[in-house]
Structure formats: C-alpha cells, structure tokens
Write a protein that holds these residues in place. Structure first.
Motif, PDB file in Angstrom:
ATOM      1  N   TRP A 148      45.252   2.452 -25.040  1.00  0.00           N
ATOM      2  CA  TRP A 148      46.008   3.350 -25.905  1.00  0.00           C
ATOM      3  C   TRP A 148      45.900   4.786 -25.401  1.00  0.00           C
ATOM      4  O   TRP A 148      46.891   5.511 -25.337  1.00  0.00           O
ATOM      5  CB  TRP A 148      45.484   3.233 -27.333  1.00  0.00           C
ATOM      6  CG  TRP A 148      46.171   4.120 -28.323  1.00  0.00           C
ATOM      7  CD1 TRP A 148      45.802   5.373 -28.691  1.00  0.00           C
ATOM      8  CD2 TRP A 148      47.352   3.830 -29.082  1.00  0.00           C
ATOM      9  NE1 TRP A 148      46.660   5.882 -29.630  1.00  0.00           N
ATOM     10  CE2 TRP A 148      47.629   4.957 -29.894  1.00  0.00           C
ATOM     11  CE3 TRP A 148      48.197   2.723 -29.161  1.00  0.00           C
ATOM     12  CZ2 TRP A 148      48.707   5.016 -30.756  1.00  0.00           C
ATOM     13  CZ3 TRP A 148      49.275   2.781 -30.030  1.00  0.00           C
ATOM     14  CH2 TRP A 148      49.518   3.908 -30.806  1.00  0.00           C
ATOM     15  N   SER A 149      44.694   5.207 -25.020  1.00  0.00           N
ATOM     16  CA  SER A 149      44.507   6.566 -24.526  1.00  0.00           C
ATOM     17  C   SER A 149      45.129   6.762 -23.154  1.00  0.00           C
ATOM     18  O   SER A 149      45.616   7.858 -22.837  1.00  0.00           O
ATOM     19  CB  SER A 149      43.008   6.907 -24.468  1.00  0.00           C
ATOM     20  OG  SER A 149      42.475   7.001 -25.778  1.00  0.00           O
ATOM     21  N   VAL A 150      45.130   5.707 -22.327  1.00  0.00           N
ATOM     22  CA  VAL A 150      45.789   5.810 -21.018  1.00  0.00           C
ATOM     23  C   VAL A 150      47.279   6.062 -21.204  1.00  0.00           C
ATOM     24  O   VAL A 150      47.883   6.925 -20.542  1.00  0.00           O
ATOM     25  CB  VAL A 150      45.546   4.536 -20.191  1.00  0.00           C
ATOM     26  CG1 VAL A 150      46.447   4.520 -18.960  1.00  0.00           C
ATOM     27  CG2 VAL A 150      44.088   4.460 -19.760  1.00  0.00           C
ATOM     28  N   GLY A 151      47.901   5.296 -22.111  1.00  0.00           N
ATOM     29  CA  GLY A 151      49.315   5.512 -22.384  1.00  0.00           C
ATOM     30  C   GLY A 151      49.588   6.910 -22.909  1.00  0.00           C
ATOM     31  O   GLY A 151      50.568   7.560 -22.508  1.00  0.00           O
ATOM     32  N   ALA A 152      48.704   7.405 -23.800  1.00  0.00           N
ATOM     33  CA  ALA A 152      48.871   8.759 -24.332  1.00  0.00           C
ATOM     34  C   ALA A 152      48.732   9.805 -23.230  1.00  0.00           C
ATOM     35  O   ALA A 152      49.465  10.804 -23.213  1.00  0.00           O
ATOM     36  CB  ALA A 152      47.844   9.011 -25.434  1.00  0.00           C
ATOM     37  N   SER A 153      47.802   9.584 -22.308  1.00  0.00           N
ATOM     38  CA  SER A 153      47.616  10.557 -21.224  1.00  0.00           C
ATOM     39  C   SER A 153      48.811  10.564 -20.275  1.00  0.00           C
ATOM     40  O   SER A 153      49.183  11.624 -19.749  1.00  0.00           O
ATOM     41  CB  SER A 153      46.329  10.245 -20.456  1.00  0.00           C
ATOM     42  OG  SER A 153      46.430   9.000 -19.793  1.00  0.00           O
ATOM     43  N   LEU A 154      49.431   9.395 -20.049  1.00  0.00           N
ATOM     44  CA  LEU A 154      50.627   9.345 -19.203  1.00  0.00           C
ATOM     45  C   LEU A 154      51.778  10.119 -19.845  1.00  0.00           C
ATOM     46  O   LEU A 154      52.503  10.855 -19.164  1.00  0.00           O
ATOM     47  CB  LEU A 154      51.037   7.898 -18.955  1.00  0.00           C
ATOM     48  CG  LEU A 154      50.074   7.049 -18.118  1.00  0.00           C
ATOM     49  CD1 LEU A 154      50.566   5.612 -18.026  1.00  0.00           C
ATOM     50  CD2 LEU A 154      49.899   7.643 -16.724  1.00  0.00           C
ATOM     51  N   VAL A 155      51.915   9.954 -21.152  1.00  0.00           N
ATOM     52  CA  VAL A 155      52.952  10.701 -21.868  1.00  0.00           C
ATOM     53  C   VAL A 155      52.647  12.191 -21.843  1.00  0.00           C
ATOM     54  O   VAL A 155      53.533  13.029 -21.627  1.00  0.00           O
ATOM     55  CB  VAL A 155      53.074  10.186 -23.317  1.00  0.00           C
ATOM     56  CG1 VAL A 155      54.033  11.062 -24.109  1.00  0.00           C
ATOM     57  CG2 VAL A 155      53.552   8.741 -23.328  1.00  0.00           C
ATOM     58  N   MET A 156      51.370  12.544 -22.051  1.00  0.00           N
ATOM     59  CA  MET A 156      50.993  13.950 -22.038  1.00  0.00           C
ATOM     60  C   MET A 156      51.223  14.567 -20.656  1.00  0.00           C
ATOM     61  O   MET A 156      51.716  15.698 -20.543  1.00  0.00           O
ATOM     62  CB  MET A 156      49.523  14.102 -22.431  1.00  0.00           C
ATOM     63  CG  MET A 156      49.078  15.550 -22.549  1.00  0.00           C
ATOM     64  SD  MET A 156      47.357  15.707 -23.095  1.00  0.00           S
ATOM     65  CE  MET A 156      47.227  17.497 -23.213  1.00  0.00           C
ATOM     66  N   GLY A 157      50.864  13.824 -19.595  1.00  0.00           N
ATOM     67  CA  GLY A 157      51.096  14.322 -18.244  1.00  0.00           C
ATOM     68  C   GLY A 157      52.575  14.550 -17.966  1.00  0.00           C
ATOM     69  O   GLY A 157      52.962  15.549 -17.348  1.00  0.00           O
ATOM     70  N   LEU A 158      53.409  13.626 -18.444  1.00  0.00           N
ATOM     71  CA  LEU A 158      54.851  13.771 -18.260  1.00  0.00           C
ATOM     72  C   LEU A 158      55.374  14.985 -19.019  1.00  0.00           C
ATOM     73  O   LEU A 158      56.203  15.754 -18.504  1.00  0.00           O
ATOM     74  CB  LEU A 158      55.559  12.497 -18.736  1.00  0.00           C
ATOM     75  CG  LEU A 158      57.080  12.460 -18.579  1.00  0.00           C
ATOM     76  CD1 LEU A 158      57.456  12.541 -17.103  1.00  0.00           C
ATOM     77  CD2 LEU A 158      57.652  11.197 -19.207  1.00  0.00           C
ATOM     78  N   ALA A 159      54.884  15.169 -20.244  1.00  0.00           N
ATOM     79  CA  ALA A 159      55.350  16.291 -21.044  1.00  0.00           C
ATOM     80  C   ALA A 159      54.887  17.634 -20.466  1.00  0.00           C
ATOM     81  O   ALA A 159      55.651  18.605 -20.442  1.00  0.00           O
ATOM     82  CB  ALA A 159      54.854  16.144 -22.478  1.00  0.00           C
TER      83      ALA A 159
END
Length: 288
Positions: A173-184
C-alpha cells in the motif's frame, strides 16, 4: 531577447532518475510516518523526524537531478550554494510540520487537510527557492496561472500521500502511495518549469561554462547518502515491512500500568486458602 530553454538536454535520463529519487524519498518517509503510528509516544518524534528528512531530501534531490538537464541557450547557469541548501532546509522543515500534525492528530479531517497543505507548500517552496538559486545572464519570468496549478498539484499530492500513510495497510500500500507521490512531485516540478520563461540581457558574451551536472553533482552527495542510510534503517526494521503493530498486551506497553491483571490474581490467592480451610473443617466431624 528571449532565451531558448531546454529541460531535457540529457533526454529521458534526468526525468526518470528524478522520478526514482522522488519515489525513494516518498517511500521511506511514508513508511516512517506509518511506523510512528505503531510505536510508543517516546519513539514517535524520532520516526516522524526521520520521515520528514527522507521526504524533504527526496524531493530536493529529485528537483536538482531534473535541473541537471536544464539549460538556457546563450548563457551559462550557476547556482548559489547557500540558497540551494536553504531550499533543502525549507523542504525538510515544512514537510516536517505537516507530517508531525498527521502523526499526532491522525490522517483524517482537519489534521489531514492542514498537514497536506503545509507539506505541499513546502514542496512548492523548495522548488521555487531552488529556482531562485540559479544565476544567469537573464531574468526568470513565470506564468502566474501555471504556477498556481503547480502549487495545487503539490498540495493534492501531499494530502493523498499522507492519507495513504495513515491507513497502515502494509508495505505494498505504501509502495503504491510513494509511486503516486513521486509522479505528482515530478508533475509539479515540470508544471512549474513550463511556467518559466527566460529573458536574456545580452550583456555578456555567450559562454559555455560549467555544465549544470558538474555544478550540482557535489551538492547531491550528502542527501543521496542520507537516503541510502534511511533505506537501510527501514529495511532492517521488521514492522516497516509488515506495516502491522506488534502483538503486545496493553499491560506491557510502556507508560500503561498493569493494575487490572494484578488485582485479579490477588483475588484468586485470597479465596484459595479460605476454601481449603472451610473444606477441612467440614470434614473433621465426619472423620470422628
């Protein structure tokens, strides 16, 4: 004279590496934030501080890795070291304020909105302060509407990432959130760069000078080393991987007295001798 701006002088290398650094810093920071919600109060500030430094270093490193590919035709670019490192301090402090709010108040409601807003403003402040550290033979001009969009992207990304950190649903869950955060964060950076235009003064002769990569590479060594050390800390902490609290009775947690269990055991000790005495007295007449 309008200068020709190129943000991809190395092709896709700098955007991809910058995105990776934003994801790495985000992943470490969000896992530290999640970890802070699973430990005793005495350990929480340390984990939140580590998470703040990880996210701040990650977005700062992302920004200046991306800036390695930024050139303006006709003028060399130099960077003021004091202002460059000041942008790193601003990122860590403002991100830290937002993370501490969520860490102590929870990732919901007003606390989440306030923490996400402050964290997003910290990301945007780091970006534009880092841009102000550039020195060239020209003037930087920004489109106000595009700048506003970039700031809104930063605040929305920070709020979403902090909300995900507060869910405590495991490592993936946190990996997915970090990927979204990195993209943003990367999207915020390049949106902000799209708002930029350079008006050259033309007062100096065109010169090549040092490349942005050679100027910025020495500055990135410290934050990169910190991110690697933070990654080692996260990797060797089992709860950081599982994202689940340790199964510890409430009575054994630090700062919580264990009076209930002691009282029950004392009662059992009191009744046992009484039952034994009564039983012996009742049997005595029968034996006679």
């Amino acid at each position: 004279m309008q200068g020709t701006v190129d943000g991809f002088s190395y092709g896709l290398v700098t955007p991809l590496v910058a995105y990776f650094m934003a994801c790495l810093g985000g992943a470490l920071g969000l896992r530290c934030t999640t970890r802070s919600m699973l430990v005793a109060q005495s350990w929480r500030p340390g984990w939140l501080a580590l998470g703040s430094a990880a996210i701040g270093s990650g977005i700062w490193t992302m920004h200046f890795v991306a800036m390695m590919g930024f050139t303006v035709r006709g003028t060399p670019i130099h960077y003021d070291k004091a202002m460059t490192f000041a942008s790193l301090a601003v990122a860590i402090v403002m991100v830290g304020v937002g993370i501490f709010i969520v860490g102590y108040r929870g990732a919901r409601g007003t606390a989440l909105f306030t923490g996400g807003t402050i964290t997003g403003l910290g990301i945007a402040s780091m970006h534009y302060l880092g841009m102000a550290s550039m020195s060239l033979d020209g003037k930087l001009e920004y489109n106000t509407v595009t700048v506003g969009i970039s700031v809104a992207i930063a605040m929305a990304a920070a709020t979403a990432a902090l909300w995900a950190a507060g869910q405590v649903r495991g490592f993936l869950w946190s990996v997915g959130a970090s990927l979204v955060m990195g993209l943003a964060v990367s999207g915020m950076h390049y949106t902000g760069m799209a708002a930029l235009s350079v008006h050259l003064h033309g007062t100096s002769e065109p010169a090549t000078g040092d490349s942005p990569a050679s100027l910025l590479a020495p500055m990135l060594i410290g934050p990169l080393a910190f991110l690697l050390l933070a990654g080692v800390v996260v990797m060797f902490d089992p709860l950081m991987v599982m994202g689940k609290p340790a199964v510890v009775p409430v009575e054994h947690k630090p700062g919580i007295p264990a009076h209930t269990h002691v009282r029950h055991s004392a009662r059992h000790l009191r009744f046992r001798p009484r039952r034994t005495v009564e039983h012996r007295v009742s049997r005595t007449p029968q034996n006679r």
